[in-house]
Design an enzyme around this catalytic site. Structure first.
Site, PDB file in Angstrom:
ATOM      1  N   HIS A 299       0.732  -1.213   0.033  1.00  0.00           N
ATOM      2  CA  HIS A 299       0.031   0.139  -0.052  1.00  0.00           C
ATOM      3  C   HIS A 299       0.820   1.286   0.217  1.00  0.00           C
ATOM      4  O   HIS A 299       0.192   2.450   0.073  1.00  0.00           O
ATOM      5  CB  HIS A 299      -0.766  -0.145   1.020  1.00  0.00           C
ATOM      6  CG  HIS A 299      -0.125   0.368   2.368  1.00  0.00           C
ATOM      7  ND1 HIS A 299       0.425  -0.515   3.243  1.00  0.00           N
ATOM      8  CD2 HIS A 299      -0.050   1.496   3.175  1.00  0.00           C
ATOM      9  CE1 HIS A 299       0.954   0.019   4.252  1.00  0.00           C
ATOM     10  NE2 HIS A 299       0.720   1.103   4.523  1.00  0.00           N
TER      11      HIS A 299
HETATM   12  C1  UD1 Z   1      -1.989   5.483   6.233  1.00  0.00           C
HETATM   13  C2  UD1 Z   1      -0.469   6.244   6.739  1.00  0.00           C
HETATM   14  C3  UD1 Z   1       0.517   4.752   6.648  1.00  0.00           C
HETATM   15  C4  UD1 Z   1      -0.095   3.418   7.168  1.00  0.00           C
HETATM   16  C5  UD1 Z   1      -1.257   3.207   6.495  1.00  0.00           C
HETATM   17  C6  UD1 Z   1      -2.095   2.010   6.834  1.00  0.00           C
HETATM   18  C7  UD1 Z   1      -0.053   8.448   6.681  1.00  0.00           C
HETATM   19  C8  UD1 Z   1       0.896   9.516   6.002  1.00  0.00           C
HETATM   20  N1  UD1 Z   1       0.168   7.233   6.160  1.00  0.00           N
HETATM   21  O1  UD1 Z   1      -1.815   5.415   4.674  1.00  0.00           O
HETATM   22  O2  UD1 Z   1       1.618   5.097   7.253  1.00  0.00           O
HETATM   23  O3  UD1 Z   1       0.724   2.570   6.703  1.00  0.00           O
HETATM   24  O4  UD1 Z   1      -2.331   4.392   6.665  1.00  0.00           O
HETATM   25  O5  UD1 Z   1      -3.299   1.706   6.101  1.00  0.00           O
HETATM   26  O6  UD1 Z   1      -0.663   8.730   7.403  1.00  0.00           O
HETATM   27  N2  UD1 Z   1      -9.289   5.085   2.111  1.00  0.00           N
HETATM   28  C9  UD1 Z   1     -10.426   4.402   2.187  1.00  0.00           C
HETATM   29  N3  UD1 Z   1     -11.081   4.160   3.301  1.00  0.00           N
HETATM   30  C10 UD1 Z   1     -10.377   4.358   4.502  1.00  0.00           C
HETATM   31  C11 UD1 Z   1      -9.084   4.956   4.467  1.00  0.00           C
HETATM   32  C12 UD1 Z   1      -8.485   5.378   3.262  1.00  0.00           C
HETATM   33  O7  UD1 Z   1     -10.957   4.269   1.205  1.00  0.00           O
HETATM   34  O8  UD1 Z   1     -10.960   3.982   5.514  1.00  0.00           O
HETATM   35  C13 UD1 Z   1      -8.624   5.273   0.676  1.00  0.00           C
HETATM   36  C14 UD1 Z   1      -8.704   6.731   0.336  1.00  0.00           C
HETATM   37  O9  UD1 Z   1      -8.678   6.664  -1.016  1.00  0.00           O
HETATM   38  C15 UD1 Z   1      -7.503   7.467   0.781  1.00  0.00           C
HETATM   39  C16 UD1 Z   1      -6.358   6.359   0.528  1.00  0.00           C
HETATM   40  O10 UD1 Z   1      -7.111   5.234   0.939  1.00  0.00           O
HETATM   41  O11 UD1 Z   1      -7.329   8.518  -0.012  1.00  0.00           O
HETATM   42  C17 UD1 Z   1      -5.217   6.756   1.416  1.00  0.00           C
HETATM   43  O12 UD1 Z   1      -5.607   6.753   2.753  1.00  0.00           O
HETATM   44  P1  UD1 Z   1      -4.657   7.647   3.762  1.00  0.00           P
HETATM   45  O13 UD1 Z   1      -5.272   7.692   5.057  1.00  0.00           O
HETATM   46  O14 UD1 Z   1      -4.381   8.981   3.120  1.00  0.00           O
HETATM   47  O15 UD1 Z   1      -3.252   7.060   3.825  1.00  0.00           O
HETATM   48  P2  UD1 Z   1      -2.938   5.328   3.674  1.00  0.00           P
HETATM   49  O16 UD1 Z   1      -2.388   5.015   2.246  1.00  0.00           O
HETATM   50  O17 UD1 Z   1      -3.895   4.504   4.510  1.00  0.00           O
END
Ligand code: UD1
Length: 381
Positions: free
Chosen positions: A206
């Site tokens: 991821h």
């Molecule tokens: C975040 C953390 C990362 C951790 C990861 C675990 C930061 C910078 N990164 O990354 O260190 O390893 O979480 O998962 O804080 N999304 C959903 N549903 C959710 C959450 C996210 O659909 O409940 C999707 C959205 O499209 C979002 C993308 O995932 O834009 C990324 O989510 P985000 O919270 O920005 O970062 P992660 O890649 O999950």
């Protein structure tokens, strides 16, 4: 009565705060509250963890959700500012390295509220990772830095953090793993996926650097295709990765013997880790969990902020070049089958006292890190 607010935001935070929550319940004159920023909000990325880890409903929910980096940080800061204004806690606890960790630390420091950082001092020395920036800033602001492995102490000392702020306490993530092992054993995920222990490779990917660009993601999925011709793969797909696979129209590249699932809850996922022949990942925490369970792990990154998992654990850094990853996977699988032929399954090697010279479990990864943290905080407050 002293008031503490612990912050959770993203999936890897929940299993770190659960043991802290339990540890603070032992102190009657500490009120421990939980603030969920809502950085992760899907049921499968958040709610299921509260249920499985027996965490109470958060006392505060900021509902910030996804967005650009700046939108997410700003949303968390605006929400947390209001909480701190009305609650005025004696301490804010932040864990790990996600955006919620740094955003809440910045606001707490503005209110001159002491900050405890759990999992302090980890460094990948790779400032292209958002997490590295989050770690550096959080540690610069924190008053109590709770460290999980020896490299953390060295890194903080080099950055000039005074010794009296640094506490080597062990790993709260391993507290959770040990505590929930009986429940992990009861998961039915192996039956559900029709898999036998040792029969599959577990994959998670991821990191933005691996999945956000079409060419890199396409190469990694091509690699999974090749590996799957040797051994079944189970691939629980993170929402970010799922969205990117869809955006780049790569769905058809995944063959039938790659079992794709939604993001899994803690208990199901940990059962899959525990019985995997091999784990391939770009996660931080999974490097630690495989080390503790002594499951071979290949990390699809050029660096790790958790060097103890490579030095004495089962983790190997493969970089992101598919040819190199493939070679490492093949080597590991052939070592494993050689081990089996000799009747010596790899993961039955004896587990000695954590941290001892002949052990492969890092020092103080013993299930009691949160108790140590709670005791230190209680005495300091
Ligand atoms: C975040 C953390 C990362 C951790 C990861 C675990 C930061 C910078 N990164 O990354 O260190 O390893 O979480 O998962 O804080 N999304 C959903 N549903 C959710 C959450 C996210 O659909 O409940 C999707 C959205 O499209 C979002 C993308 O995932 O834009 C990324 O989510 P985000 O919270 O920005 O970062 P992660 O890649 O999950």
């Amino acid at each position: 009565m002293k008031k503490i607010i612990s912050v959770v935001g993203a999936r890897p935070n929940f299993m770190k705060v659960a043991p802290l929550f339990r540890a603070f319940q032992q102190y009657r004159d500490i009120q421990h509250l939980i603030c969920h920023t809502g950085q992760h909000y899907d049921d499968r990325m958040s709610r299921i963890f509260f249920e499985e880890l027996e965490l109470p409903r958060p006392d505060f929910y900021l509902g910030v959700g996804s967005g650009t980096h700046a939108e997410q940080l700003a949303g968390i800061m605006l929400g947390f500012e209001k909480i701190l204004q009305s609650e005025r806690p004696d301490l804010v606890i932040v864990v790990g390295d996600v955006n919620s960790t740094v955003a809440c630390s910045l606001i707490a420091s503005r209110f001159l509220i002491p900050i405890a950082h759990v999992e302090a001092g980890l460094r990948s020395f790779d400032r292209t990772m958002p997490e590295e920036i989050n770690r550096l800033l959080t540690d610069a602001l924190a008053d109590y830095l709770f460290v999980s492995e020896p490299s953390g102490i060295r890194n903080l000392q080099k950055e000039g953090i005074p010794q009296e702020k640094i506490f080597f306490v062990g790993n709260v993530m391993i507290d959770s793993l040990l505590y929930y092992l009986p429940k992990i054993a009861q998961s039915e995920i192996l039956q559900t996926l029709h898999c036998q222990p040792g029969e599959y490779i577990l994959v998670t990917l991821h990191r933005p650097s691996n999945v956000d660009h079409r060419e890199e993601l396409k190469e990694l999925i091509g690699l999974l295709r090749e590996i799957a011709s040797l051994k079944k793969i189970i691939f629980p797909v993170h929402p970010r990765t799922r969205n990117k696979i869809h955006e780049f129209s790569l769905e058809d590249m995944l063959p039938a013997n790659v079992i794709i699932t939604e993001p899994l809850g803690y208990l199901d996922f940990m059962q899959l880790v525990q019985h995997a022949a091999l784990v391939i990942t770009d996660s931080g925490g999974i490097q630690e969990e495989t080390t503790f369970l002594q499951i071979p792990c290949i990390t699809v990154r050029n660096n790790t902020e958790r060097p103890v998992t490579v030095e004495i654990g089962t983790n190997r850094l493969a970089g992101t070049d598919p040819a190199q990853i493939k070679q490492m996977v093949f080597e590991t699988l052939s070592n494993l089958s050689a081990g089996r032929q000799e009747g010596q399954p790899i993961r039955q090697e004896s587990v000695k006292t954590p941290g001892s010279k002949d052990s492969r479990i890092p020092e103080l990864w013993d299930g009691h890190a949160a108790e140590r943290i709670a005791k230190i905080i209680y005495e300091k407050l």
